[in-house]
Design an enzyme around this catalytic site. Structure first.
Site, PDB file in Angstrom:
ATOM      1  N   ASP A  53       4.605  10.754 -13.160  1.00  0.00           N
ATOM      2  CA  ASP A  53       4.060  10.147 -11.952  1.00  0.00           C
ATOM      3  C   ASP A  53       3.381   8.846 -12.392  1.00  0.00           C
ATOM      4  O   ASP A  53       2.291   8.864 -12.967  1.00  0.00           O
ATOM      5  CB  ASP A  53       3.065  11.132 -11.321  1.00  0.00           C
ATOM      6  CG  ASP A  53       2.258  10.506 -10.189  1.00  0.00           C
ATOM      7  OD1 ASP A  53       2.331   9.266 -10.000  1.00  0.00           O
ATOM      8  OD2 ASP A  53       1.534  11.251  -9.512  1.00  0.00           O
ATOM      9  N   CYS A  57      -7.466  13.208  -3.445  1.00  0.00           N
ATOM     10  CA  CYS A  57      -6.234  14.028  -3.482  1.00  0.00           C
ATOM     11  C   CYS A  57      -6.081  14.742  -4.816  1.00  0.00           C
ATOM     12  O   CYS A  57      -4.966  14.906  -5.331  1.00  0.00           O
ATOM     13  CB  CYS A  57      -4.986  13.187  -3.204  1.00  0.00           C
ATOM     14  SG  CYS A  57      -4.950  12.484  -1.572  1.00  0.00           S
ATOM     15  N   HIS A  66      -2.503  14.458  -9.008  1.00  0.00           N
ATOM     16  CA  HIS A  66      -2.652  14.144  -7.576  1.00  0.00           C
ATOM     17  C   HIS A  66      -1.913  15.236  -6.796  1.00  0.00           C
ATOM     18  O   HIS A  66      -0.930  15.808  -7.295  1.00  0.00           O
ATOM     19  CB  HIS A  66      -1.989  12.778  -7.346  1.00  0.00           C
ATOM     20  CG  HIS A  66      -2.183  12.194  -5.985  1.00  0.00           C
ATOM     21  ND1 HIS A  66      -1.448  12.598  -4.901  1.00  0.00           N
ATOM     22  CD2 HIS A  66      -3.001  11.207  -5.547  1.00  0.00           C
ATOM     23  CE1 HIS A  66      -1.820  11.878  -3.845  1.00  0.00           C
ATOM     24  NE2 HIS A  66      -2.765  11.032  -4.216  1.00  0.00           N
ATOM     25  N   GLN A 111      -0.203   5.145 -10.800  1.00  0.00           N
ATOM     26  CA  GLN A 111      -1.364   4.345 -11.225  1.00  0.00           C
ATOM     27  C   GLN A 111      -1.055   3.457 -12.424  1.00  0.00           C
ATOM     28  O   GLN A 111      -1.916   2.703 -12.867  1.00  0.00           O
ATOM     29  CB  GLN A 111      -2.538   5.275 -11.569  1.00  0.00           C
ATOM     30  CG  GLN A 111      -3.081   6.039 -10.383  1.00  0.00           C
ATOM     31  CD  GLN A 111      -3.703   5.121  -9.336  1.00  0.00           C
ATOM     32  OE1 GLN A 111      -4.157   4.025  -9.640  1.00  0.00           O
ATOM     33  NE2 GLN A 111      -3.718   5.568  -8.095  1.00  0.00           N
ATOM     34  N   LYS A 122       0.861   0.074  -4.602  1.00  0.00           N
ATOM     35  CA  LYS A 122      -0.184   0.074  -5.633  1.00  0.00           C
ATOM     36  C   LYS A 122       0.070  -1.011  -6.676  1.00  0.00           C
ATOM     37  O   LYS A 122      -0.687  -1.155  -7.622  1.00  0.00           O
ATOM     38  CB  LYS A 122      -0.250   1.444  -6.300  1.00  0.00           C
ATOM     39  CG  LYS A 122      -0.748   2.537  -5.343  1.00  0.00           C
ATOM     40  CD  LYS A 122      -0.985   3.813  -6.061  1.00  0.00           C
ATOM     41  CE  LYS A 122      -1.043   4.997  -5.135  1.00  0.00           C
ATOM     42  NZ  LYS A 122      -2.363   5.199  -4.548  1.00  0.00           N
TER      43      LYS A 122
HETATM   44  N1  PLP Z   1       0.189  10.065  -7.747  1.00  0.00           N
HETATM   45  C1  PLP Z   1      -0.935   9.397  -8.046  1.00  0.00           C
HETATM   46  C2  PLP Z   1      -1.478   9.483  -9.441  1.00  0.00           C
HETATM   47  C3  PLP Z   1      -1.577   8.638  -7.082  1.00  0.00           C
HETATM   48  O1  PLP Z   1      -2.697   7.982  -7.383  1.00  0.00           O
HETATM   49  C4  PLP Z   1      -1.029   8.588  -5.775  1.00  0.00           C
HETATM   50  C5  PLP Z   1      -1.724   7.846  -4.702  1.00  0.00           C
HETATM   51  O2  PLP Z   1      -2.908   7.666  -4.745  1.00  0.00           O
HETATM   52  C6  PLP Z   1       0.158   9.274  -5.521  1.00  0.00           C
HETATM   53  C7  PLP Z   1       0.723  10.014  -6.522  1.00  0.00           C
HETATM   54  C8  PLP Z   1       0.797   9.226  -4.177  1.00  0.00           C
HETATM   55  O3  PLP Z   1       1.235   7.941  -3.937  1.00  0.00           O
HETATM   56  P1  PLP Z   1       1.806   7.528  -2.484  1.00  0.00           P
HETATM   57  O4  PLP Z   1       0.773   7.949  -1.502  1.00  0.00           O
HETATM   58  O5  PLP Z   1       1.970   6.053  -2.572  1.00  0.00           O
HETATM   59  O6  PLP Z   1       3.090   8.254  -2.321  1.00  0.00           O
END
Ligand code: PLP
Length: 415
Positions: free
Chosen positions: A209, A373, A132, A212, A235
């Site tokens: 990270d 993203c 992401h 998900q 999430k």
């Molecule tokens: N990393 C992953 C794999 C994500 O799916 C997301 C959000 O979709 C993020 C990071 C960023 O999360 P946040 O927008 O809650 O900070």
């Protein structure tokens, strides 16, 4: 503080679970809502909503500052939530749990502190093709400032990491590996334990990270032995604007603060400031108190369910939807890893993903369209974007059927 009680432990009963999520009863465009954008954000159970109302109705006061009862209640609830997070991910110590705004801020915190402190010219940071933007851009900014290099683990056509290539990337210049646990676009569940072990053999720390992962599997940071783990409350059925950075104490203690301000200091003078202990060293200013408490309530909610049953239900939906979609002419699923979470990204020959998303919305089906993203991943697949359906524990098999029927209808209209 009178915690808002979650209902007693229940077996995995979708109808019962759905009753806890009032928004699932609404309609859109006159049709029952079929919410399949759970990878973007999940819906909230009544208990989480109630906890917000309860906090602002009965307890609102700043934390760590007041000697009066409401401030003590607020502080206790905030601290209790940190303990819940610690237990939820099996962290050794609640000092290793930092509240942030979400995954994005957790990663930025590490890049701005650990990164700024440790990365020098010529060093390397490893990410993967499927990251992401939140796990790319902070490292890119850091590399730009330090004249360091971002190295990228390649993938195969199915959307699986090429582990042999990863091994080749690890070297004495590598200062950190930062990879996603589950890809938000492909659904790939990465072999993070192996990734961590391989890096640790070379004494390289690893950040995961987990945005998900936390709503779909039991995450055990002690078992993974990751050095940093980031995730977002929204999430995992919690509020927006609250997230977590787990970090091993040995790293957090050595890292400089992220932001300066109230609460993170020990002593301040115009000549010199000394900083507080972890975790407060990383929590400058008034935090998202209601959000942190709400996250604790979401954890209480998840703790009453069985992750094995959640997984089984989500896999049923994933496999059924995948089989049905493979039968539809022109549909190409992007991301077919062997080990996958309940996310299906796809394109349909000759149809713009956005048009498909808009058409599905008119039928009550909420899906995501675009690059999710993950623009470098889209570039790798040579596609402009996908449609993404992502299932959560409260989705029914009947909703998967509605999705498939609606998809077929939308394709027939748009072709
Ligand atoms: N990393 C992953 C794999 C994500 O799916 C997301 C959000 O979709 C993020 C990071 C960023 O999360 P946040 O927008 O809650 O900070």
């Amino acid at each position: 503080m009178d915690a808002v009680k979650t209902k007693p432990a229940k077996s995995f009963n979708i109808d019962e679970i759905r009753k806890d999520f009032p928004i699932l009863e609404r309609t859109v465009h006159g049709k029952p809502l079929v919410y399949l954008d759970n990878a973007a954000t999940s819906q909230k159970p009544q208990a989480v909503i109630d906890s917000h109302v309860d906090f602002y109705l009965n307890h609102n006061a700043n934390i760590h500052r007041g000697v009066y009862q409401m401030s003590t209640e607020s502080t206790d609830a905030y601290d209790e939530s940190r303990t819940k997070v610690k237990e939820f991910i099996n962290a050794p110590d609640s000092r290793e749990i930092i509240f942030t705004r979400g995954t994005t801020e957790s990663i930025n915190l590490v890049s701005n502190t650990f990164g700024r402190f440790n990365v020098k010219s010529g060093d390397e940071i490893i990410v993967s093709t499927m990251e992401h933007h939140a796990n790319i851009v902070p490292w890119q900014i850091l590399c730009g400032e330090k004249n360091a290099m971002l190295r990228v683990i390649p993938i195969n056509e199915k959307g699986e990491l090429l582990m042999d290539e990863y091994k080749k990337l690890l070297n004495e210049k590598t200062k950190l590996v930062s990879v996603t646990h589950i890809s938000n676009t492909l659904g790939t569940i990465n072999p993070v334990k192996e990734i961590i072990e391989l890096a640790h053999e070379k004494k390289i720390p690893v950040m995961i990270d987990g945005a998900q992962a936390v709503a779909h599997m039991r995450v055990d940071v002690r078992d993974l032995d990751c050095d940093f783990y980031a995730f977002s409350g929204h999430k995992m059925f919690g509020p927006t604007g609250i997230g977590v950075l787990y970090g091993k104490a040995e790293y957090l203690e050595a890292m400089p603060p992220y932001q300066g301000g109230g609460d993170m200091i020990r002593n301040v003078s115009f000549e010199k400031t000394t900083y507080g202990e972890i975790p407060t060293k990383f929590e400058a200013g008034t935090p998202n108190i209601a959000g942190s408490i709400g996250l604790g309530i979401a954890i209480d909610y998840l703790n009453k369910l069985d992750f094995n049953q959640i997984h089984e239900h989500e896999m049923k939906m994933l496999n059924y939807a995948t089989n049905e979609m493979e039968k539809i002419e022109g549909v190409r699923i992007i991301g077919t890893a062997k080990n996958k979470a309940s996310v299906i990204s796809f394109i349909v020959e000759g149809i713009n993903p956005m048009d498909l998303g808009i058409m599905l919305d008119t039928m009550g089906v909420a899906v995501r369209t675009g690059q999710h993203c993950t623009e470098p991943l889209m570039t790798w697949y040579c596609i402009p974007g996908t449609v993404r359906a992502s299932f959560a524990m409260y989705n029914r098999m009947e909703e998967v059927d509605i999705f498939i029927k609606s998809l077929k209808k939308a394709i027939s209209i748009l072709k």
